[in-house]
Design a protein around this motif. Structure first.
Motif, PDB file in Angstrom:
ATOM      1  N   PRO A  66       9.201  12.788   4.162  1.00 43.58           N
ATOM      2  CA  PRO A  66       8.005  13.397   4.739  1.00 43.58           C
ATOM      3  C   PRO A  66       8.295  14.125   6.043  1.00 43.58           C
ATOM      4  N   ASP A  67       9.299  13.651   6.781  1.00 40.65           N
ATOM      5  CA  ASP A  67       9.609  14.317   8.051  1.00 40.65           C
ATOM      6  C   ASP A  67      10.679  15.389   7.866  1.00 40.65           C
ATOM      7  N   LYS A 102       0.866  -1.170   0.000  1.00 41.46           N
ATOM      8  CA  LYS A 102       0.000   0.000   0.000  1.00 41.46           C
ATOM      9  C   LYS A 102       0.899   1.215   0.000  1.00 41.46           C
ATOM     10  N   MET A 103       0.455   2.289  -0.614  1.00 35.15           N
ATOM     11  CA  MET A 103       1.261   3.509  -0.641  1.00 35.15           C
ATOM     12  C   MET A 103       0.826   4.393   0.526  1.00 35.15           C
ATOM     13  N   ARG A 104       1.756   4.697   1.417  1.00 34.45           N
ATOM     14  CA  ARG A 104       1.419   5.578   2.546  1.00 34.45           C
ATOM     15  C   ARG A 104       1.538   7.032   2.132  1.00 34.45           C
ATOM     16  N   ASN A 105       2.598   7.335   1.398  1.00 35.08           N
ATOM     17  CA  ASN A 105       2.782   8.684   0.854  1.00 35.08           C
ATOM     18  C   ASN A 105       3.117   8.500  -0.614  1.00 35.08           C
ATOM     19  N   ASP A 127       9.178   4.698   4.620  1.00 32.44           N
ATOM     20  CA  ASP A 127       7.881   4.920   5.240  1.00 32.44           C
ATOM     21  C   ASP A 127       6.773   5.124   4.200  1.00 32.44           C
ATOM     22  N   CYS A 186       3.803   0.332   2.819  1.00 28.79           N
ATOM     23  CA  CYS A 186       3.722  -0.713   3.831  1.00 28.79           C
ATOM     24  C   CYS A 186       3.221  -1.968   3.155  1.00 28.79           C
ATOM     25  N   ALA A 187       3.766  -3.097   3.604  1.00 28.03           N
ATOM     26  CA  ALA A 187       3.429  -4.361   2.976  1.00 28.03           C
ATOM     27  C   ALA A 187       2.100  -4.844   3.496  1.00 28.03           C
ATOM     28  N   VAL A 188       1.377  -5.544   2.640  1.00 27.44           N
ATOM     29  CA  VAL A 188       0.139  -6.148   3.094  1.00 27.44           C
ATOM     30  C   VAL A 188       0.467  -7.340   3.980  1.00 27.44           C
ATOM     31  N   ARG A 189       1.528  -8.042   3.626  1.00 19.31           N
ATOM     32  CA  ARG A 189       1.964  -9.176   4.429  1.00 19.31           C
ATOM     33  C   ARG A 189       2.646  -8.674   5.708  1.00 19.31           C
ATOM     34  N   ALA A 190       2.353  -9.350   6.837  1.00 20.79           N
ATOM     35  CA  ALA A 190       2.964  -8.928   8.096  1.00 20.79           C
ATOM     36  C   ALA A 190       4.469  -9.162   8.052  1.00 20.79           C
TER      37      ALA A 190
END
Lengths: 390, 705
Positions: B392-393, B280-283, B336, B339-343
């Motif tokens: 981003p930070d 998934k794309m967080r940013n 950051d 994030c992966a869909v898989r844990a």
């Protein structure tokens, strides 16, 4: 909650036969035990509803009498001199009461027992009973118009603990996930969440997720099927962001770090994928309640319902689960036992049928997993009760 | 372990016995109801004396789950006795009496919440609660039922109370944790299958290890491995110790790898970035272009391929209309950002790509829609980049200089060799057990997991990786035969392993081990026929293929096609496909063979060609021949027809779906083969068959979005 059309599958699954008629008789026999205790009544009524025979199994006179009986268990504030001391006592209680029950005079409706100067803190409603009473009233066709909503919400506020959890009644010492679920279900039925400190509750639920990713009674304990259902169903009923998963939450466009953190704090799952895995790994043939425990009928619903709530019920092996349940149903008496070759009881009977309902067994009404009632009754909640009706 | 057959069967009663029992029960019910009436009177008359207490005692003996009576009892105790107690001693005596009463009843009903709670009320109200006695008491209950969760919860509650008292004395708290740790071993020795004890042990171990030195930790972990070994040799079929071993070893967090980035179109600029798993794309990833040595953000939008454009392993950037870009375009992806869909997977560090956009010779873009530009990606660690790009930070990420490697859940080391040594030791131990118990599923599963962990430490092209993969595939095959209930799970795992093995020519180790990337030279054809695959685990691997043969597998979904941006021909004959999906980003797809599948409705064919509004197909149009011989849809419609379906409701897209007789298909394939050799683009003409217009398919243009 999404609602779907009620459909009755027409094809009979292969394998052993589901003893529908016997189960109907079993629940009818149990209903004769009414009016007490209330929780068992709920399972019997709920069982008959799922089996599609509720109306024909209960006479009109009985139905009305039970509604009155349930309302007579309601604790309400004193009309003349309401006291703040009583704020934690409202809702529905067990059939024993030290409170003077006021017989309704002609033309008046029975509203329950007023708290008065003799009321002790132990003369209290109980969250589980409130939950049970509301569901039973819906199924018996009441419109909940006599339910004292504001007092119940007042009590909810008193029953929530600083760590976010709920105790069932003010004198009690058992803050755990079961009462989180009851509080969530009551708020949902009343269509009013003002009795709950939502951030605190979410925090409690998240902290109760163990390293195995199931949910425990409270933080630091062992993950358990029943409490996992309670936690997940509570999140589902809370709706909105509560059903989000912190691990895979995505920053939205233009969202700052602190806004993102705030949104994360509104999510109920720490690791939804882990929870899904833990739940699915509990399937042996039917389901076990904890790691390496024997398979037990009721977890076919507790875990099955939790999996259904997170939308993954298609990952359950239906054939194995059904096969196990067909073995635990009692061939002669009807009803389901905890294990194979054990006597049936009304809790396991209801749970067995509820699990079959999730799998679309013919002759059983579709089930709404979050509230644990038939979809038909969920519709009744939306369309025919005072808190939801438009 | 399944133990339902070990349970005592409840015997049916004889009619005489039943009658006697019923008579007895009637008497009991009568007694009970009388007591209840008495209690009601007591409460209403505010009686708070010994007689009142006795009534609650009698009632609770009969019905310990009746919480109201416990509440009344506490009222009587408090108002009738405790409030008048002259000193602590008197009060304590009352509480002690209550504790004894509860204990006696708990023996009959050890899962009654209310009794455990009454104990807590007593102890929390007492001036000098004897928590040590409680610990001994609950120990006894855990002897009766070693998995009673009330018992375990209560035990942890007691410890917490004691720890709270010793808040200032850390050594006492640790000593207590040690003693609880020792208690779990007692329980485990009594019964290795007691997962509640293993569970408590794992939580205590973490607490104990907090202040330990590295050596102490290593010693304690070794000890745990010995314990597990003992348990699994005692009963290898029992899962508790195995699960504890898995927890102890821990899974190495997987690195998300970025396989590569390519320009796929210049006007408008379109860039594709491929990952080795679904993210998934967080940013939004940063895209910039250089003008006079200054990086200027390039406006545009990122979308994953497929119907859910927020989730995928292949992401496409499309520049906003009117945006201008220079000779190079840079993409920076911070760890950051995804994030992966898989844990347990994450991008270990930021990645930067620089893409050349100067060489826009259209002749190089063959085919209808442009070939993927390969070999022009320059990958840097962000730290080595020239010029500022901020995360981003607001800061640049830097990679850890000396990364720590996990050795076990409790220990780590600067050297990966320690992890390897541990895994090898455990592997050889489990291997011995597999030899002794060849039909026991647990050691095989653990062996497979351990081998997979070891595989993470070696180069993907090493001989060792190959040996591991081969062994793991064999282990899955063995598991399928001995544990058929979980057959599908093992088949999926096997599919992953086979797929990894068969796609080695596509990927290579990247400079940032253990990350991987596309090989510099990508194969254009891949034959995966007859491999027993149930699905395509990582479809981004197949991004560059022109031809893919998946004939004779057990594939149920065509969703993976969404990432085959460059594919021309796919053979999916003899699989288990019921409907088509994922074709929206396969603009070059010409030929899809789906003979002998399970497609039953035309709608299920059409659904596969629904595309997002801006997709390639919408812009350029295309023709796909889909061969559907021996599918229910064709059989139902009456036999040897060539069906032509066209719709032109949306843009210029046309899709041709044909079904032909075997003879004609062979002729056509021969034609195509010839075309391959000569490189000519042939026009296929099908003669001698009837063309039948099928019923018009209702195509909802709204679906396009």
């Amino acid at each position: 909650m999404a609602t779907t059309q009620e459909t009755q599958p027409t094809t009979q699954p292969s394998g052993p036969t589901f003893q529908r008629e016997k189960h109907i008789q079993y629940f009818k026999r149990n209903l004769q035990m009414l009016p007490e205790p209330m929780t068992l009544g709920l399972f019997a009524i709920g069982g008959l509803e799922l089996l599609g025979v509720l109306e024909e199994a209960i006479s009109e006179a009985n139905r009305k009498a039970w509604i009155e009986w349930i309302y007579s268990q309601q604790r309400i504030p004193s009309k003349d001199s309401p006291s703040e001391d009583d704020d934690a006592l409202y809702g529905f209680g067990g059939p024993f009461s030290g409170l003077a029950f006021q017989e309704p005079t002609d033309g008046q409706q029975n509203l329950g027992c007023e708290c008065n100067s003799h009321t002790t803190p132990y003369d209290t409603a109980h969250l589980t009973m409130t939950y049970t009473a509301l569901l039973s009233l819906i199924m018996l066709g009441d419109d909940l118009s006599r339910v004292a909503k504001e007092p119940i919400l007042k009590s909810l506020r008193k029953l929530q603990q600083p760590n976010g959890c709920f105790i069932p009644c003010i004198t009690d010492y058992e803050p755990d996930m079961r009462f989180v679920y009851c509080a969530a279900a009551v708020s949902y039925i009343l269509n009013d969440w003002s009795g709950i400190d939502r951030p605190a509750l979410l925090n409690f639920i998240r902290e109760s997720q163990t390293y195995e990713h199931g949910f425990a009674q409270s933080p630091r304990h062992e993950a358990h099927g029943g409490t996992t259902y309670c936690a997940i169903a509570s999140l589902g009923l809370m709706g909105g962001d509560a059903f989000l998963d912190q691990r895979t939450m995505v920053r939205q466009e233009g969202e700052t770090d602190s806004e993102f953190e705030e949104r994360r704090a509104r999510a109920g799952f720490v690791d939804l994928e882990g929870t899904r895995r833990w739940c699915l790994q509990r399937q042996t043939t039917g389901f076990q309640g904890r790691t390496n425990k024997p398979t037990d009928t009721c977890y076919s619903f507790w875990i099955g319902g939790a999996i259904a709530a997170i939308g993954s019920f298609d990952l359950v092996n239906f054939e194995c689960n059904r096969g196990f349940l067909m073995e635990t149903q009692h061939k002669a008496f009807g009803g389901f036992g905890k294990w194979v070759d054990t006597y049936p009881d009304v809790l396991h009977s209801y749970m067995g049928i509820a699990s079959l309902a999730l799998m679309g067994e013919p002759g059983i009404r579709p089930l709404e997993p979050l509230l644990n009632i038939s979809k038909r009754m969920q519709e009744r909640l939306y369309n025919e009760t005072v808190f939801w009706k438009k | 372990m399944e133990s339902r057959h070990g349970r005592k069967k409840e015997q049916a009663e004889s009619p005489e016995a039943l009658k006697t029992r019923e008579e007895k029960e009637t008497v009991l019910v009568r007694e009970y109801l009388a007591l209840k009436d008495t209690l009601k009177e007591i409460v209403e008359s505010n009686k708070r004396d010994n007689d009142a207490l006795k009534v609650t005692t009698a009632l609770l003996r009969k019905s310990p789950d009746y919480y109201t009576i416990w509440n009344v009892r506490r009222t009587i105790l408090k108002e009738g006795f405790l409030d008048n107690a002259s000193d602590d001693e008197t009060a304590n005596k009352i509480y002690t009496g209550e504790l004894e009463f509860v204990q006696e009843n708990l023996k009959l009903n050890p899962k009654s919440y209310w009794m455990w709670n009454h104990r807590r009320w007593c102890l929390e109200s007492m001036s000098q609660p004897r928590w040590d006695k409680e610990l001994a008491m609950v120990g006894k209950f855990l002897e009766m039922d070693a998995r009673n969760f009330h018992g375990w919860d209560y035990r942890r509650y007691i410890i917490r109370q004691l720890d709270l008292k010793d808040k200032e004395a850390k050594d006492k708290v640790l000593e207590r944790a040690q003693s609880e740790f020792d208690f779990t071993i007692t329980k485990i020795h009594q019964n290795f299958s007691n997962y509640s004890a293993w569970h408590n042990r794992s939580t205590l171990l973490g607490k104990l290890a907090e202040d330990m030195s590295t050596e102490e930790r290593e010693a304690i972990v070794d000890n745990e491995f010995d314990l597990v070994k003992n348990a699994i040799y005692t009963d290898p079929e029992d899962q508790s110790a195995w699960l504890y071993e898995l927890w102890l070893i821990g899974r190495e967090e997987r690195s998300i790898s970025i396989l590569g980035a390519h320009v796929i179109s210049f006007h408008p600029l379109e860039i594709v970035v491929a990952f080795d798993e679904t993210v998934k794309m967080r940013n939004p990833f940063t895209v910039s272009t250089r003008v006079d040595h200054v990086a200027i953000p390039l406006e545009g939008e990122w979308k994953a391929t497929g119907s859910d454009s927020a989730l995928g392993s292949v992401w496409i950037f499309q520049q906003a209309p009117g945006a201008v870009y220079g000779p190079t375009v840079e993409i920076v992806i911070f760890s950051d950002d995804v994030c992966a869909v898989r844990a347990g997977s994450k991008l270990p560090a930021a990645v930067c790509y620089e893409l050349e956009t100067l060489n826009q010779n259209l002749d190089e873009i063959s085919g209808r829609l442009g070939r993927l530009v390969i070999g022009q990606n320059l990958m840097y660690d962000v730290t080595k980049r020239i010029g500022p790009v901020t995360g981003p930070d607001g800061t640049l990420e830097t990679q850890a200089v000396h990364p720590k490697h996990r050795v076990t859940s409790l220990t780590e080391s600067g050297s990966l060799d320690d992890r390897i040594a541990l895994l090898e030791r455990e592997i050889s131990a489990v291997r011995e057990l597999v030899e002794l118990e060849p039909d026991c599923k647990w050691p095989i599963q653990i062996l497979s997991t351990l081998l997979s962990e070891l595989r993470k430490t070696v180069s993907i092209h090493s001989t060792q990786a190959k040996v591991i993969d081969d062994e793991c595939i064999e282990l899955q095959e063995k598991l399928i035969t001995i544990d058929p209930l979980r057959q599908e799970r093992y088949e999926d795992r096997r599919t992953q392993l086979v797929f990894d093995r068969e796609t080695l020519s596509i990927i290579q180790d990247s400079k940032r081990f253990p990350e991987i990337e596309y090989s510099a030279k990508q194969p254009t054809n891949l034959d995966l026929s007859m491999r027993g695959l149930t699905h395509i685990p990582i479809s981004s691997y197949l991004l560059h293929l022109h031809t893919l043969n998946l004939d004779s597998n057990s594939i149920t979904s065509t969703r993976f096609l969404r990432n085959l941006l460059n594919v021309r021909r796919v053979n999916l004959s003899n699989n288990l496909i019921e409907h088509l999906e994922g074709m929206q980003h396969a603009p070059s797809l010409e030929f899809l063979t789906l003979e002998n599948n399970m497609i039953a409705k035309w709608e299920d064919v059409v659904a596969g060609f629904v595309f997002w509004g801006e997709g390639k197909l919408a812009r350029t149009g295309g023709h796909v021949k889909v061969l559907l011989g021996n599918n229910p849809v064709v059989v139902n419609e009456g036999g040897e027809y060539v069906l032509e379906k066209r719709w032109e409701d949306v843009g210029k897209v046309g899709v041709e779906i044909q079904w032909q007789s075997e003879e004609l298909r062979l002729a056509e394939e021969a034609l195509l083969a010839a075309e391959d050799e000569t490189g000519a683009v042939g026009n296929m003409v099908v003669d001698g068959t009837r063309r039948v217009s099928a019923t018009v398919v209702e195509f909802d243009a709204g679906l396009a979005h």
